[in-house]
Motif scaffolding. Structure first.
Motif, PDB file in Angstrom:
ATOM      1  N   VAL A  23       0.833  -1.200   0.000  1.00  0.00           N
ATOM      2  CA  VAL A  23       0.000   0.000   0.000  1.00  0.00           C
ATOM      3  C   VAL A  23       0.871   1.255   0.000  1.00  0.00           C
ATOM      4  O   VAL A  23       0.571   2.248  -0.680  1.00  0.00           O
ATOM      5  CB  VAL A  23      -0.962   0.010   1.202  1.00  0.00           C
ATOM      6  CG1 VAL A  23      -1.712   1.338   1.287  1.00  0.00           C
ATOM      7  CG2 VAL A  23      -1.953  -1.139   1.091  1.00  0.00           C
ATOM      8  N   ALA A  24       1.969   1.227   0.770  1.00  0.00           N
ATOM      9  CA  ALA A  24       2.863   2.388   0.822  1.00  0.00           C
ATOM     10  C   ALA A  24       3.467   2.680  -0.543  1.00  0.00           C
ATOM     11  O   ALA A  24       3.530   3.842  -0.973  1.00  0.00           O
ATOM     12  CB  ALA A  24       3.972   2.137   1.850  1.00  0.00           C
ATOM     13  N   VAL A  25       3.899   1.631  -1.238  1.00  0.00           N
ATOM     14  CA  VAL A  25       4.492   1.818  -2.568  1.00  0.00           C
ATOM     15  C   VAL A  25       3.433   2.294  -3.561  1.00  0.00           C
ATOM     16  O   VAL A  25       3.679   3.195  -4.375  1.00  0.00           O
ATOM     17  CB  VAL A  25       5.144   0.501  -3.060  1.00  0.00           C
ATOM     18  CG1 VAL A  25       5.595   0.632  -4.514  1.00  0.00           C
ATOM     19  CG2 VAL A  25       6.328   0.137  -2.170  1.00  0.00           C
ATOM     20  N   ALA A  26       2.235   1.690  -3.496  1.00  0.00           N
ATOM     21  CA  ALA A  26       1.152   2.099  -4.390  1.00  0.00           C
ATOM     22  C   ALA A  26       0.811   3.568  -4.175  1.00  0.00           C
ATOM     23  O   ALA A  26       0.663   4.335  -5.136  1.00  0.00           O
ATOM     24  CB  ALA A  26      -0.080   1.228  -4.157  1.00  0.00           C
ATOM     25  N   LEU A  27       0.700   3.974  -2.910  1.00  0.00           N
ATOM     26  CA  LEU A  27       0.396   5.371  -2.606  1.00  0.00           C
ATOM     27  C   LEU A  27       1.512   6.305  -3.056  1.00  0.00           C
ATOM     28  O   LEU A  27       1.257   7.428  -3.501  1.00  0.00           O
ATOM     29  CB  LEU A  27       0.145   5.542  -1.108  1.00  0.00           C
ATOM     30  CG  LEU A  27      -1.313   5.449  -0.659  1.00  0.00           C
ATOM     31  CD1 LEU A  27      -1.408   5.483   0.849  1.00  0.00           C
ATOM     32  CD2 LEU A  27      -2.138   6.592  -1.262  1.00  0.00           C
ATOM     33  N   LEU A  28       2.746   5.841  -2.935  1.00  0.00           N
ATOM     34  CA  LEU A  28       3.871   6.666  -3.373  1.00  0.00           C
ATOM     35  C   LEU A  28       3.717   7.023  -4.846  1.00  0.00           C
ATOM     36  O   LEU A  28       3.858   8.185  -5.240  1.00  0.00           O
ATOM     37  CB  LEU A  28       5.185   5.925  -3.139  1.00  0.00           C
ATOM     38  CG  LEU A  28       6.463   6.613  -3.658  1.00  0.00           C
ATOM     39  CD1 LEU A  28       6.665   7.960  -2.974  1.00  0.00           C
ATOM     40  CD2 LEU A  28       7.672   5.714  -3.449  1.00  0.00           C
ATOM     41  N   PHE A  29       3.407   6.020  -5.670  1.00  0.00           N
ATOM     42  CA  PHE A  29       3.228   6.276  -7.098  1.00  0.00           C
ATOM     43  C   PHE A  29       1.939   7.035  -7.374  1.00  0.00           C
ATOM     44  O   PHE A  29       1.930   8.016  -8.117  1.00  0.00           O
ATOM     45  CB  PHE A  29       3.232   4.951  -7.873  1.00  0.00           C
ATOM     46  CG  PHE A  29       4.590   4.356  -8.051  1.00  0.00           C
ATOM     47  CD1 PHE A  29       5.528   4.964  -8.872  1.00  0.00           C
ATOM     48  CD2 PHE A  29       4.944   3.192  -7.405  1.00  0.00           C
ATOM     49  CE1 PHE A  29       6.789   4.425  -9.048  1.00  0.00           C
ATOM     50  CE2 PHE A  29       6.198   2.645  -7.564  1.00  0.00           C
ATOM     51  CZ  PHE A  29       7.133   3.257  -8.390  1.00  0.00           C
ATOM     52  N   PHE A  30       0.824   6.567  -6.794  1.00  0.00           N
ATOM     53  CA  PHE A  30      -0.470   7.190  -7.041  1.00  0.00           C
ATOM     54  C   PHE A  30      -0.453   8.670  -6.670  1.00  0.00           C
ATOM     55  O   PHE A  30      -0.821   9.537  -7.464  1.00  0.00           O
ATOM     56  CB  PHE A  30      -1.562   6.503  -6.205  1.00  0.00           C
ATOM     57  CG  PHE A  30      -2.052   5.197  -6.756  1.00  0.00           C
ATOM     58  CD1 PHE A  30      -1.317   4.481  -7.693  1.00  0.00           C
ATOM     59  CD2 PHE A  30      -3.252   4.672  -6.334  1.00  0.00           C
ATOM     60  CE1 PHE A  30      -1.765   3.280  -8.192  1.00  0.00           C
ATOM     61  CE2 PHE A  30      -3.722   3.464  -6.827  1.00  0.00           C
ATOM     62  CZ  PHE A  30      -2.977   2.762  -7.761  1.00  0.00           C
ATOM     63  N   ALA A  31      -0.070   8.938  -5.433  1.00  0.00           N
ATOM     64  CA  ALA A  31      -0.191  10.296  -4.900  1.00  0.00           C
ATOM     65  C   ALA A  31       0.858  11.238  -5.488  1.00  0.00           C
ATOM     66  O   ALA A  31       0.577  12.422  -5.723  1.00  0.00           O
ATOM     67  CB  ALA A  31      -0.068  10.267  -3.371  1.00  0.00           C
ATOM     68  N   PHE A  32       2.066  10.736  -5.749  1.00  0.00           N
ATOM     69  CA  PHE A  32       3.100  11.618  -6.287  1.00  0.00           C
ATOM     70  C   PHE A  32       2.755  12.074  -7.697  1.00  0.00           C
ATOM     71  O   PHE A  32       2.929  13.252  -8.040  1.00  0.00           O
ATOM     72  CB  PHE A  32       4.468  10.942  -6.277  1.00  0.00           C
ATOM     73  CG  PHE A  32       5.567  11.854  -6.759  1.00  0.00           C
ATOM     74  CD1 PHE A  32       6.033  12.879  -5.951  1.00  0.00           C
ATOM     75  CD2 PHE A  32       6.105  11.706  -8.028  1.00  0.00           C
ATOM     76  CE1 PHE A  32       7.028  13.750  -6.402  1.00  0.00           C
ATOM     77  CE2 PHE A  32       7.084  12.564  -8.480  1.00  0.00           C
ATOM     78  CZ  PHE A  32       7.554  13.581  -7.671  1.00  0.00           C
ATOM     79  N   THR A  33       2.250  11.154  -8.529  1.00  0.00           N
ATOM     80  CA  THR A  33       1.870  11.567  -9.880  1.00  0.00           C
ATOM     81  C   THR A  33       0.720  12.565  -9.835  1.00  0.00           C
ATOM     82  O   THR A  33       0.604  13.431 -10.708  1.00  0.00           O
ATOM     83  CB  THR A  33       1.457  10.357 -10.738  1.00  0.00           C
ATOM     84  OG1 THR A  33       0.439   9.607 -10.068  1.00  0.00           O
ATOM     85  CG2 THR A  33       2.646   9.456 -11.013  1.00  0.00           C
ATOM     86  N   THR A  34      -0.128  12.456  -8.824  1.00  0.00           N
ATOM     87  CA  THR A  34      -1.222  13.414  -8.680  1.00  0.00           C
ATOM     88  C   THR A  34      -0.685  14.806  -8.345  1.00  0.00           C
ATOM     89  O   THR A  34      -1.176  15.817  -8.866  1.00  0.00           O
ATOM     90  CB  THR A  34      -2.199  12.948  -7.587  1.00  0.00           C
ATOM     91  OG1 THR A  34      -2.745  11.687  -7.967  1.00  0.00           O
ATOM     92  CG2 THR A  34      -3.339  13.940  -7.408  1.00  0.00           C
ATOM     93  N   ILE A  35       0.326  14.881  -7.491  1.00  0.00           N
ATOM     94  CA  ILE A  35       0.934  16.177  -7.174  1.00  0.00           C
ATOM     95  C   ILE A  35       1.514  16.810  -8.442  1.00  0.00           C
ATOM     96  O   ILE A  35       1.371  18.016  -8.678  1.00  0.00           O
ATOM     97  CB  ILE A  35       2.034  16.020  -6.102  1.00  0.00           C
ATOM     98  CG1 ILE A  35       1.421  15.544  -4.776  1.00  0.00           C
ATOM     99  CG2 ILE A  35       2.768  17.343  -5.885  1.00  0.00           C
ATOM    100  CD1 ILE A  35       2.449  15.187  -3.721  1.00  0.00           C
ATOM    101  N   VAL A  36       2.164  15.987  -9.271  1.00  0.00           N
ATOM    102  CA  VAL A  36       2.722  16.488 -10.528  1.00  0.00           C
ATOM    103  C   VAL A  36       1.607  17.026 -11.427  1.00  0.00           C
ATOM    104  O   VAL A  36       1.741  18.088 -12.046  1.00  0.00           O
ATOM    105  CB  VAL A  36       3.507  15.372 -11.257  1.00  0.00           C
ATOM    106  CG1 VAL A  36       3.962  15.844 -12.637  1.00  0.00           C
ATOM    107  CG2 VAL A  36       4.717  14.948 -10.433  1.00  0.00           C
ATOM    108  N   ALA A  37       0.497  16.286 -11.484  1.00  0.00           N
ATOM    109  CA  ALA A  37      -0.643  16.734 -12.291  1.00  0.00           C
ATOM    110  C   ALA A  37      -1.222  18.039 -11.743  1.00  0.00           C
ATOM    111  O   ALA A  37      -1.622  18.923 -12.515  1.00  0.00           O
ATOM    112  CB  ALA A  37      -1.723  15.654 -12.324  1.00  0.00           C
TER     113      ALA A  37
END
Length: 491
Positions: free
Chosen positions: A358-372
């Motif tokens: 979950v931590a790794v999934a959130l790292l990718f999910f949430a970080f790309t959202t910040i970029v967007a």
């Protein structure tokens, strides 16, 4: 009054029943007006995702889709789903699905409008609600209100939610101090956002499909391991959604509210974020990107959000609370709703793997959202700077979003979610009103696209032929194409 109390009071006004009704009602209305294009054109949506190539000015349809999904697929797909179930019961999942299904038509309308009224600023295509509000409605004051509200929401309020989820999940899984996580996020974010739109598009194109498919795959494995419980889970969702369940019937209204609230937060249909990335696509007709963006809502909610919901419900690893905070169902002990909640649930099912996954999934999910979020905010600054160049505004935005990301990493989850909800609600109010006023333009584009497809053509857009004013980029493109055709005939 504390900050949290003030934010809660403001959200009580913004997220009143009126906004819930507006989100659902608009999606239903657009679905009826377009004869449920999200069903009729489902195959076309998939085909168009992989059509077209990037150009010097624009990105490909798939890159634009990835950029949009980078914004849509974030912490709302994990922590947001858990929160919706906690406060709205399992029935909230159904209302998230309803928002996605109906919202696909809203996503089509807003993204088609973004393409119609986009502009070429420098060497890049830019567009979004601020552009179509000014050029389509002739209300520059309204456009400026949306632009500033969006800059504040995506540049200051929303990044904190994503960063907070990353930091909390990594702390739970590995013990890393949130301050260290925040610093690391800021460094990588700075590298990407100082690289321009192309770097953002290339980053999203690689990371987004990988992270979504991986997450869905794990969910499928967990559901397969508990396949015998699947019929009961589906029944629980549908029965609870309409208040027919004895255990959760008392929170029917909350099921609807939390399902819609988290659904809008997650898939962003009608919120006004999607048109920013979709406007950057290189296409021959606005409806093409509108259809692609309609499908992105399905990917976000029907696939990724459902993955979280089924992982929690099929294993019984979820909690439900009454409005007064008393427990109605307890499947996960001693953990508040949020990233840690989902981590604990999956760790109980897959010891030694669940929390880290979950931590790794959130790292990718949430970080790309910040970029967007950065790209969306930057686009609205580009809108404000069309007539007078103020490069310092973009620099200030970069510094603010980096600072917001760090601050969000170390502040409380309650404050982060409250501020995020406020930003989403403000944008939704402003944008939905605008697309309702501009709906005829989007419907003209859809009918024109369908007519050209029926005639066996690759649809090309001519705004003057459709009686659409203000689409200056497309008017110039039509003239350039005609001139090129004449030159070719003479040669």
């Amino acid at each position: 009054m504390s900050l949290n109390e003030l934010v809660t009071a403001i959200n009580g006004v913004i997220w009143s029943p009126a906004l819930i009704a507006l989100c659902l009602g608009t999606g239903l209305y657009f679905s009826i007006r377009t004869r449920f294009l999200q069903v009729r054109h489902a195959r076309e949506m998939v085909r168009l995702m992989f059509e077209g190539k990037s150009s010097e000015q624009g990105v490909s349809s798939f890159q634009a889709l990835s950029m949009t999904l980078a914004g849509r697929v974030g912490t709302g797909n994990i922590a947001g789903v858990a929160t919706a179930i906690t406060f709205g019961g399992p029935g909230a999942v159904f209302w998230m699905w309803a928002v996605a299904f109906l919202g696909a038509s809203s996503a089509f309308v807003e993204s088609t409008l973004g393409q119609v009224y986009k502009e070429q600023l420098g060497k890049e295509y830019r567009g979004g609600p601020a552009f179509y509000i000014e050029k389509g409605l002739g209300m520059k004051w309204y456009a400026l209100i949306f632009a500033f509200a969006t800059i504040i929401a995506t540049g200051l309020l929303l990044p904190g939610v994503q960063a907070n989820s990353i930091a909390e999940s990594l702390k739970t899984a590995t013990g890393i101090d949130p301050a260290i996580t925040g610093a690391g996020l800021c460094l990588v974010l700075a590298f990407i956002i100082f690289g321009g739109v192309k770097r953002i598009a290339n980053f999203a194109e690689v990371v987004v499909p990988f992270m979504a498919l991986g997450y869905i795959l794990v969910a499928v494995v967990i559901v397969a391991m508990n396949i015998g419980a699947l019929p009961g889970v589906l029944k629980l969702i549908f029965v609870n959604a309409f208040g027919a369940d004895a255990a959760f019937g008392a929170i029917l209204g909350l099921a609807v509210m939390w399902g819609v609230k988290r659904g809008v937060y997650s898939n962003e249909a009608g919120q006004g974020t999607g048109p920013h990335a979709s406007s950057a696509a290189e296409v021959s007709h606005p409806a093409k990107q509108g259809l692609v963006q309609g499908f992105s809502v399905y990917i976000d909610t029907l696939f990724v959000c459902s993955a979280t919901a089924f992982m929690l419900l099929i294993t019984g690893q979820y909690n439900v609370e009454a409005p007064d905070g008393t427990p109605m169902f307890t499947g996960v002990q001693g953990v508040a709703s949020g990233p840690g909640y989902v981590q604990t649930a999956l760790e109980n099912v897959m010891p030694g793997f669940g929390a880290l996954f979950v931590a790794v999934a959130l790292l990718f999910f949430a970080f790309t959202t910040i970029v967007a979020y950065y790209y969306i905010a930057e686009t609205n600054i580009a809108y404000i700077n069309r007539t007078v160049n103020r490069p310092w505004m973009t620099l200030v935005l970069k510094l603010f979003i980096i600072g917001s990301t760090y601050y969000g990493s170390v502040k409380t989850a309650e404050a982060a979610w409250g501020l995020g909800d406020m930003g989403v609600g403000l944008m939704a109010w402003l944008n939905i009103v605008a697309i309702l006023l501009l709906q005829k333009t989007a419907f003209k584009c859809l009918r024109d696209y369908e007519a050209q497809k029926k005639a066996g053509k690759d649809p090309q857009f001519d705004p003057k032929a459709l009686g659409i004013e203000g689409a200056h980029y497309w008017e110039q493109r039509v003239l350039a194409d005609k001139a090129a055709a004449r030159d070719k005939a003479v040669a």
